[in-house]
Structure formats: structure tokens, C-alpha cells
Enzyme design. Structure first.
Site, PDB file in Angstrom:
ATOM      1  N   ASP A  88       0.844  -1.199   0.000  1.00 39.24           N
ATOM      2  CA  ASP A  88       0.000   0.000   0.000  1.00 39.24           C
ATOM      3  C   ASP A  88       0.873   1.240   0.000  1.00 39.24           C
ATOM      4  O   ASP A  88       1.782   1.358   0.816  1.00 39.24           O
ATOM      5  CB  ASP A  88      -0.922   0.011   1.230  1.00 39.24           C
ATOM      6  CG  ASP A  88      -1.937   1.128   1.115  1.00 39.24           C
ATOM      7  OD1 ASP A  88      -1.872   2.072   1.906  1.00 39.24           O
ATOM      8  OD2 ASP A  88      -2.771   1.091   0.200  1.00 39.24           O
ATOM      9  N   ASP A 482      14.272  51.964  10.583  1.00 38.37           N
ATOM     10  CA  ASP A 482      14.314  51.164  11.809  1.00 38.37           C
ATOM     11  C   ASP A 482      14.703  52.051  12.994  1.00 38.37           C
ATOM     12  O   ASP A 482      15.031  53.229  12.818  1.00 38.37           O
ATOM     13  CB  ASP A 482      15.282  49.972  11.649  1.00 38.37           C
ATOM     14  CG  ASP A 482      14.765  48.730  12.384  1.00 38.37           C
ATOM     15  OD1 ASP A 482      14.346  48.884  13.548  1.00 38.37           O
ATOM     16  OD2 ASP A 482      14.779  47.635  11.810  1.00 38.37           O
ATOM     17  N   GLY A 508      13.824  55.819  13.136  1.00 43.34           N
ATOM     18  CA  GLY A 508      12.517  56.190  13.699  1.00 43.34           C
ATOM     19  C   GLY A 508      11.804  54.962  14.234  1.00 43.34           C
ATOM     20  O   GLY A 508      12.247  53.832  14.032  1.00 43.34           O
ATOM     21  N   ASP A 509      10.694  55.228  14.929  1.00 44.86           N
ATOM     22  CA  ASP A 509       9.887  54.147  15.493  1.00 44.86           C
ATOM     23  C   ASP A 509       8.624  54.038  14.635  1.00 44.86           C
ATOM     24  O   ASP A 509       7.865  55.001  14.534  1.00 44.86           O
ATOM     25  CB  ASP A 509       9.533  54.536  16.944  1.00 44.86           C
ATOM     26  CG  ASP A 509       8.673  53.495  17.626  1.00 44.86           C
ATOM     27  OD1 ASP A 509       7.926  52.783  16.916  1.00 44.86           O
ATOM     28  OD2 ASP A 509       8.742  53.396  18.857  1.00 44.86           O
ATOM     29  N   PHE A 510       8.405  52.888  14.022  1.00 42.82           N
ATOM     30  CA  PHE A 510       7.288  52.819  13.058  1.00 42.82           C
ATOM     31  C   PHE A 510       5.918  52.912  13.713  1.00 42.82           C
ATOM     32  O   PHE A 510       4.922  53.099  13.021  1.00 42.82           O
ATOM     33  CB  PHE A 510       7.411  51.640  12.087  1.00 42.82           C
ATOM     34  CG  PHE A 510       7.569  50.254  12.680  1.00 42.82           C
ATOM     35  CD1 PHE A 510       6.620  49.705  13.509  1.00 42.82           C
ATOM     36  CD2 PHE A 510       8.685  49.484  12.332  1.00 42.82           C
ATOM     37  CE1 PHE A 510       6.765  48.423  14.011  1.00 42.82           C
ATOM     38  CE2 PHE A 510       8.834  48.194  12.827  1.00 42.82           C
ATOM     39  CZ  PHE A 510       7.872  47.652  13.678  1.00 42.82           C
ATOM     40  N   ARG A 525       8.392  39.943   7.814  1.00 39.16           N
ATOM     41  CA  ARG A 525       8.407  39.298   9.134  1.00 39.16           C
ATOM     42  C   ARG A 525       8.290  40.338  10.260  1.00 39.16           C
ATOM     43  O   ARG A 525       8.990  40.281  11.258  1.00 39.16           O
ATOM     44  CB  ARG A 525       9.669  38.448   9.292  1.00 39.16           C
ATOM     45  CG  ARG A 525       9.747  37.352   8.232  1.00 39.16           C
ATOM     46  CD  ARG A 525      11.028  36.591   8.236  1.00 39.16           C
ATOM     47  NE  ARG A 525      11.050  35.612   9.290  1.00 39.16           N
ATOM     48  CZ  ARG A 525      12.037  35.491  10.170  1.00 39.16           C
ATOM     49  NH1 ARG A 525      13.068  36.310  10.130  1.00 39.16           N
ATOM     50  NH2 ARG A 525      12.000  34.575  11.083  1.00 39.16           N
TER      51      ARG A 525
HETATM   52  O1  LIG Z   1       4.393   7.976  -8.574  1.00 40.27           O
HETATM   53  C1  LIG Z   1       3.516   7.097  -8.414  1.00 40.27           C
HETATM   54  N1  LIG Z   1       2.891   6.964  -7.229  1.00 40.27           N
HETATM   55  C2  LIG Z   1       1.934   6.012  -7.025  1.00 40.27           C
HETATM   56  C3  LIG Z   1       1.569   5.146  -8.058  1.00 40.27           C
HETATM   57  C4  LIG Z   1       0.503   4.095  -7.896  1.00 40.27           C
HETATM   58  O2  LIG Z   1      -0.425   4.500  -6.941  1.00 40.27           O
HETATM   59  C5  LIG Z   1      -1.136   3.359  -6.453  1.00 40.27           C
HETATM   60  C6  LIG Z   1      -1.202   3.483  -4.961  1.00 40.27           C
HETATM   61  O3  LIG Z   1      -2.390   2.981  -4.493  1.00 40.27           O
HETATM   62  P1  LIG Z   1      -2.483   1.641  -3.640  1.00 40.27           P
HETATM   63  O4  LIG Z   1      -1.283   1.447  -2.832  1.00 40.27           O
HETATM   64  O5  LIG Z   1      -3.784   1.702  -2.934  1.00 40.27           O
HETATM   65  O6  LIG Z   1      -2.496   0.503  -4.740  1.00 40.27           O
HETATM   66  P2  LIG Z   1      -3.611   0.129  -5.826  1.00 40.27           P
HETATM   67  O7  LIG Z   1      -3.278   0.771  -7.092  1.00 40.27           O
HETATM   68  O8  LIG Z   1      -4.946   0.447  -5.369  1.00 40.27           O
HETATM   69  O9  LIG Z   1      -3.441  -1.431  -5.952  1.00 40.27           O
HETATM   70  P3  LIG Z   1      -3.800  -2.512  -4.785  1.00 40.27           P
HETATM   71  O10 LIG Z   1      -3.221  -3.740  -5.131  1.00 40.27           O
HETATM   72  O11 LIG Z   1      -3.216  -2.069  -3.539  1.00 40.27           O
HETATM   73  O12 LIG Z   1      -5.291  -2.607  -4.692  1.00 40.27           O
HETATM   74  C7  LIG Z   1      -0.288   2.152  -6.858  1.00 40.27           C
HETATM   75  O13 LIG Z   1      -0.935   1.501  -7.913  1.00 40.27           O
HETATM   76  C8  LIG Z   1       1.008   2.758  -7.358  1.00 40.27           C
HETATM   77  O14 LIG Z   1       1.623   1.985  -8.339  1.00 40.27           O
HETATM   78  C9  LIG Z   1       2.230   5.290  -9.303  1.00 40.27           C
HETATM   79  O15 LIG Z   1       1.933   4.562 -10.267  1.00 40.27           O
HETATM   80  N2  LIG Z   1       3.189   6.249  -9.424  1.00 40.27           N
END
Ligand SMILES: O=c1[nH]cc([C@@H]2O[C@H](COP(=O)(O)OP(=O)(O)OP(=O)(O)O)[C@@H](O)[C@H]2O)c(=O)[nH]1
Length: 621
Positions: A88, A482, A508-510, A525
Site C-alpha cells: 500500500d 528602523d 525612527g519608530d514605526f 516578518r
Molecule cells: O508515482 C507514483 N505513485 C503512485 C503510483 C501508484 O499509486 C497506487 C497506490 O495505491 P495503492 O497502494 O492503494 O495501490 P492500488 O493501485 O490500489 O493497488 P492494490 O493492489 O493495492 O489494490 C499504486 O498503484 C502505485 O503503483 C504510481 O503509479 N506512481
């Protein structure tokens, strides 16, 4: 870790990639892995707030994706897979987790958040080893994550929409694909590129080495951190498996010898025990402990600056700890520890020959460098550090803490605190000079100011910004306005150069004195030091001094409207509480203030670092 050929260990196994991502399929098949693809049906809806860190969220999602496929295949298939891989990918920016955009507006929100900033890409990976016993599925999960930092260029609206309309963002974490059109948006990448694309191949191979090449006994003498840790003597049994077998090391469930003795039932018990431990043990709070250590790292940096360690190493390098210790008049054992921490922080390089400055240290920490922040470090060490020790009081009382640090009443912030002696004033000015020099070029070039022939930098201190304005616009005359004491000391900061004739200092004092007349007023700033009342007072003075068409260049750190995102800005706002009478404000708040005082057509440019520049035009009352 030494990488070994490890993909081959999976060749005779039934490997399943629990992912629909074509990029993951491509990365793994390019690496020579043979696998089936069974996309996971796990809905990515875990409660993000329940995870201490973003990567724990990514790892857990990856694990759930893989376990869903393992369970489904075990129930529906004749043969349970041996290994299921889930992954993921998420993007984090300013404390927010970005996944795949749900529509074009969502993609726009994500990409404009990333514009001009650095963000992190985390991919969590789970490798699930499956076995079936009495028609029960047993799983052993090995998980890890990889982080890559990516910096985006400032993106124009036109480019943003053109990219969104290409359709590329829609199935990509953070709304971009670095491997394709999205590569155009990227200024720099730090870390594993394939991790951004969706699968950290190198870390995956290392993980397989750990699983398939059991450690030798001499490697096992130190405790190993793992979710489910067998006793060390159990690990030592693994030495029987010389050179690594085609079965992964049984870290979670015990060694093979042990398994032979206890049999299948014993394995199930061990696995149940492992799962129980996993379920009851909360995630290790790495990020929390890093945050806790933050103040120690800051103090180490400030102390090394105060002792002028980086100056000595700029003059001569490499040097050993005892040589530096004698130069900085400190103990050899203490100096060595400090130098080692500086090396671990990336400020020094450590070799057999001794310590040397890194480029960062030479550029910013040596006191004689052109862009030295040495003065700013000293100001932090001597003043701001002490103020922050009273943070609790600042929060309870809602005010700065100079009175506690100094042990006396502070009525005028500058006269009674920062400028209470020539030394404290000089240190403050050196600090401001260093910071101003670092950002002046960006401020001077944020907008086209060529229509103005005169400018007044209100509270312009040493004239560092005035110098850059004069350099950028050779027909511009700049007055630095300033306090008299500041103007007196400012001469020490004036380098010779053709701009000198364009710059004038006025005392001077603003808040009290009339402002010098100009077509462009600059407040860099300044407003964040003051309460709303004083900000109104100053803005109305500037407005009164302006003719219609005159400009106001405002430079501050803009907070997001919900005050959730810009961590740098939020800590700066806390800093303002502890030190001043003011606070950081959002773009909306500044826009209201400006419009209330007759400044309209507000344009905003985000600068590198935490600053933003706003240019507004005075309209006829
Ligand atoms: O630069 C890039 N960044 C990300 C990606 C792609 O983005 C998706 C990320 O989503 P996820 O991890 O949820 O994965 P899914 O595509 O949904 O596949 P699952 O198997 O997890 O359901 C991922 O596909 C990255 O490759 C990119 O291509 N370039």
C-alpha cells in the site's frame, strides 16, 4: 546488509501478488519473480487516526490486503498459496495522508498541496507465508515499510489542470505518477524511486534475505527486534540450516528443530501465541520517541555552534576529537560524544583520520560563511531556548516569557528585551541578518516590482533585503526604516558594492514616527511580532503614507485556514507566543487585514522554506 540472490528462493513456491496495480506487477516481474495476480478486495478504510504514524497505517493496509487474498484463496482454491504479497502506497504532507484521488477536484486539492513542497511517500509491504493444517489456514506475516522524500516544483494552475485532465492522477497515491507525466512535477527525489512508483524492490529483497538466509550464531548474540520474538536459544537452533534453505526462517513460530519436536499442534500453539502477542502489543512508538529526542538534538547542534566546532573544522580538517577538544577548551570525552552526534545528524563526516565539516556545516554553521546562520544559532541558544523552558507558563498565561527569563518587567519588547544591551542587540541583529540573507533573494524576485522607483523596508534591520531589492531593480531607491539604535549598528553589516548608492537608512519608530514616503512599502516578518491592535495601527500608518497604486509587499509564514497543515508555521506561531506579542496568521486573515486598510488585488507566492510573499495594491479610499 549484504544482498544475496533471493528471488530464486520463491521460484518453487506458489506466490500471489494481492494487487491490481500494474506498476507493482511490472516491478516484480522485471525482477524475475513468478507470481499470480489476485487483486485484493480489502477496502482501504482503516481509521487513520488510530495509527501513531502514517507508515503503520500503510503497513496495516498492506497486511489486510494480503490476508484477505490468502483467506479467500484458502477457502476457494484447492491449493493454498505459499506466499501472498500485499502493498500500500500513501503520500504524506503536513501531517495529512493522501491516497488515490476520488475525482478531479480531489486530485487538484492533493496536487496543489504538494506544489512547491517536499512530501514523503511511504509504501507498506506485507509478505504473508501461508500453510494449511487440518484445513485451518496458518499465516506468518513479515512486514516493513520504505520512505522516499519527493520535492515538487511550484506548479502553475494551468499545469495542474493540464496534468489532471490527462487522467494520469486518478489511480495513483497523492495524485501523480512519477514514472510518467508526473515526473515533470518533481524537482528531487531522496530514496528509492521504485518505492514512489508503488513497490520498494530493494527493501523487499533485503527482507527476503532476512527470511531465507537465517543468521549465523555469532550474528544472533544481540537481541533482535521483532513483533514476536522467540528466545535467543531458539534462534541459535537456526544455525543448523547452513547457507539458507528454501523455507523462510521460522522467526515468528520457532525454529525447525523445535517444530519437529512439538509437531503440528505445537506449531499451531506457537502461531496462536504469536498472533496473540501481535494483537496485544501496541505498535512501537518510534516517531514519538524521535519527537522526544528532538530537543536533545537541537541542543547538541546549538552547543557545537557555540563552541565554534564548525569554524575550527572549516579552517583545518580532518581533525581528531582530542585536537578539537583542546581548541574549544572542552573535555576530550565530551567533545568526542558531541562530534559523534553531529556526525550522526549529517553535520560532520567521520573517518579514520578524524572529523570534517559537511557542505551544510561549511555553508551555514561556520561563522564566517556568506550565508552563515551562526548568529541565528546563538540567538536560539542564548534567548529562545530559555524562553521555551517557560512554554508551560506561556501557554497558561497566553503571553511571552521575557519577564521570567530576565527577572524583570518587559514593557517594550525590543528596548527592554532584545535591545537591552549593545551585545544582545548585536546578537539579535546578526541572527536576523543571517535569516534575511538566506531568504532575501526569493523575496526580491517573488513578484515583478519594476514599476516602483522607491521602496521603504519598514523594520528592515541590517538592510539585507534592501540590498537584494536594489540588486534586482537597479533604478529602485530603498529606504531602510528602523529604530535609531539599529540604524547605528547597521553600518557593520554593509558590504561594499554598487547597491550602496541605492540604499539609505532612516531612523525612527514605526509606531510613533512618520514613515518615509515611498511607492512600495515592505513589511518582512514584522506583523507576526504584534497583536491585532498594533497590526491595525501599523497598517493604517502604511495606508496613510500610500498614494493609490502604491504597493505593499508583505512577507510572513502563512498558516492554512484550519491551522492543521503547515507544521513549520504552527511551531513558528508557538515561537511567536513565547517570544513576542504576536502570532502567525493565515492567508485569509492577512487578506482581511489588508483589505480593511485599503490594499486589494492580493497576490501570494509561496517561497522555499516556510515563508510566503504577498503583494497588494493600495486603492483610492
Ligand atoms: O508515482 C507514483 N505513485 C503512485 C503510483 C501508484 O499509486 C497506487 C497506490 O495505491 P495503492 O497502494 O492503494 O495501490 P492500488 O493501485 O490500489 O493497488 P492494490 O493492489 O493495492 O489494490 C499504486 O498503484 C502505485 O503503483 C504510481 O503509479 N506512481
Amino acid at each position: 546488509m549484504v544482498l544475496c540472490p533471493v528471488i530464486g528462493k520463491l521460484l518453487h513456491k506458489r506466490v500471489v501478488l494481492a494487487s491490481a496495480s500494474p506498476r507493482r506487477q511490472e516491478i516484480l516481474s522485471n525482477a524475475g519473480l513468478r507470481f499470480e495476480v489476485v487483486p485484493s478486495r480489502f477496502k482501504e478504510k482503516l481509521d487513520k487516526a488510530s495509527f501513531a504514524t502514517p507508515y503503520e497505517y500503510a503497513m496495516e493496509t498492506a497486511k489486510q490486503k494480503a490476508l484477505e487474498v490468502a483467506t479467500r484463496m484458502h477457502q476457494k482454491d484447492l491449493r493454498t498459496p505459499d506466499v501472498v504479497i500485499g502493498a500500500d502506497t500513501i503520500v504524506t504532507v503536513g501531517g495529512l495522508i493522501l491516497e488515490k484521488p476520488v475525482d478531479k477536484q480531489d486530485a487538484y486539492r492533493m496536487l496543489s498541496r504538494l506544489s512547491g513542497k517536499e512530501h514523503s511517500v511511504f509504501t507498506g509491504v506485507a509478505i504473508v507465508h501461508c500453510s494449511s493444517n487440518d484445513r485451518q489456514l496458518h499465516t506468518r506475516v513479515s512486514e516493513f515499510y520504505e520512505e522516499t522524500t519527493v520535492k515538487f516544483s511550484e506548479l502553475s494552475e494551468e499545469l495542474l489542470w493540464e496534468y489532471i485532465h490527462s487522467g494520469e492522477p486518478m489511480d495513483k497515491a497523492g495524485g501523480y505518477g512519477i514514472q510518467a507525466l508526473g515526473g515533470m512535477l518533481v524537482e528531487s527525489v531522496h530514496g528509492d524511486f521504485l518505492n514512489v512508483v508503488g513497490f520498494p524492490l530493494n527493501h523487499f529483497c533485503k527482507q527476503l534475505v532476512e527470511l531465507y538466509y537465517p543468521p549465523r550464531p555469532e550474528d544472533l548474540r544481540q537481541p533482535v527486534q521483532h513483533d514476536c520474538i522467540p528466545a535467543v536459544d531458539t534462534f541459535e537452533d537456526l544455525s543448523d540450516v547452513e547457507g539458507g534453505g528454501s523455507e523462510p526462517a521460522q522467526r515468528e513460530t520457532g525454529s525447525r528443530d523445535e517444530k519437529a519436536e512439538v509437531g503440528a499442534a505445537g506449531q499451531a500453539t506457537a502461531e496462536a501465541e504469536c498472533h496473540r502477542t501481535r494483537a496485544t502489543l501496541p505498535p512501537f512508538p518510534t516517531r514519538l520517541l524521535e519527537l522526544l529526542d528532538g530537543f536533545k538534538l537541537s541542543k547538541a547542534l546549538l552547543t557545537a555552534c557555540k563552541l565554534k566546532v564548525f569554524d575550527w573544522l572549516k579552517r583545518e580538517a580532518p581533525q581528531k576529537a582530542p585536537d578539537i577538544a583542546s581548541k574549544v577548551d572542552a573535555s576530550a570525552c565530551g567533545t568526542e560524544k558531541l562530534l559523534d552526534v553531529c556526525a550522526a545528524m549529517g553535520l560532520l563526516e567521520k573517518t579514520q583520520q578524524g572529523y570534517s565539516n559537511t557542505e551544510t556545516a561549511n555553508l551555514y554553521l561556520a561563522s564566517d560563511s556568506e550565508y552563515s546562520l551562526h548568529g541565528f544559532m546563538l540567538q536560539n541558544d542564548d534567548v529562545i531556548w530559555n524562553l521555551f523552558t517557560y512554554l508551560e507558563f506561556a501557554i497558561r498565561e497566553g503571553r511571552n516569557q521575557h519577564h521570567r527569563v530576565l527577572g524583570k518587567k518587559v514593557e517594550d519588547l525590543f528596548q527592554d528585551a532584545y535591545y537591552r544591551s549593545p551585545e544582545t542587540q548585536l546578537r539579535f541583529m546578526q541572527a536576523m541578518h543571517g535569516v534575511a540573507k538566506l531568504t532575501a533573494r526569493q523575496v526580491a524576485t517573488a513578484f515583478d516590482l519594476s514599476r516602483f522607483s522607491s521602496a521603504c523596508d519598514v523594520g528592515g534591520c541590517t538592510g539585507a533585503l534592501a540590498r537584494e531589492l536594489a540588486r534586482e531593480y537597479p533604478r529602485l531607491q530603498v529606504t531602510v526604516f528602523d529604530l535609531p539604535d539599529v540604524v547605528e549598528l547597521a553600518v557593520h553589516f554593509q558590504p561594499a558594492g554598487p547597491q550602496a548608492a541605492q540604499i539609505h537608512f532612516a531612523a525612527g519608530d514605526f509606531f510613533r514616527d512618520p514613515l518615509p514616503s515611498a511607492e512600495l512599502y515592505v513589511l518582512c516578518r514584522i506583523l507576526h511580532n504584534w497583536s491585532d491592535d498594533k497590526v491595525h495601527k501599523l497598517l493604517s500608518k502604511v495606508a496613510e503614507s500610500c498614494k493609490p497604486g502604491a504597493g505593499l509587499l508583505l512577507v510572513e509564514t502563512l498558516l492554512d485556514e484550519e491551522k492543521r497543515e503547515a507544521q513549520g508555521g504552527l511551531i513558528q506561531s508557538l515561537n511567536m507566543l513565547v517570544q513576542t506579542e504576536g502570532r502567525e496568521r493565515s492567508r485569509g486573515e492577512y487578506q482581511c487585514l489588508l483589505e480593511l486598510h485599503g490594499f486589494h488585488q492580493v497576490q501570494v507566492v509561496h517561497l522555499e522554506g516556510v515563508l510566503d510573499a504577498m503583494l497588494a495594491t493600495r486603492v483610492a479610499p
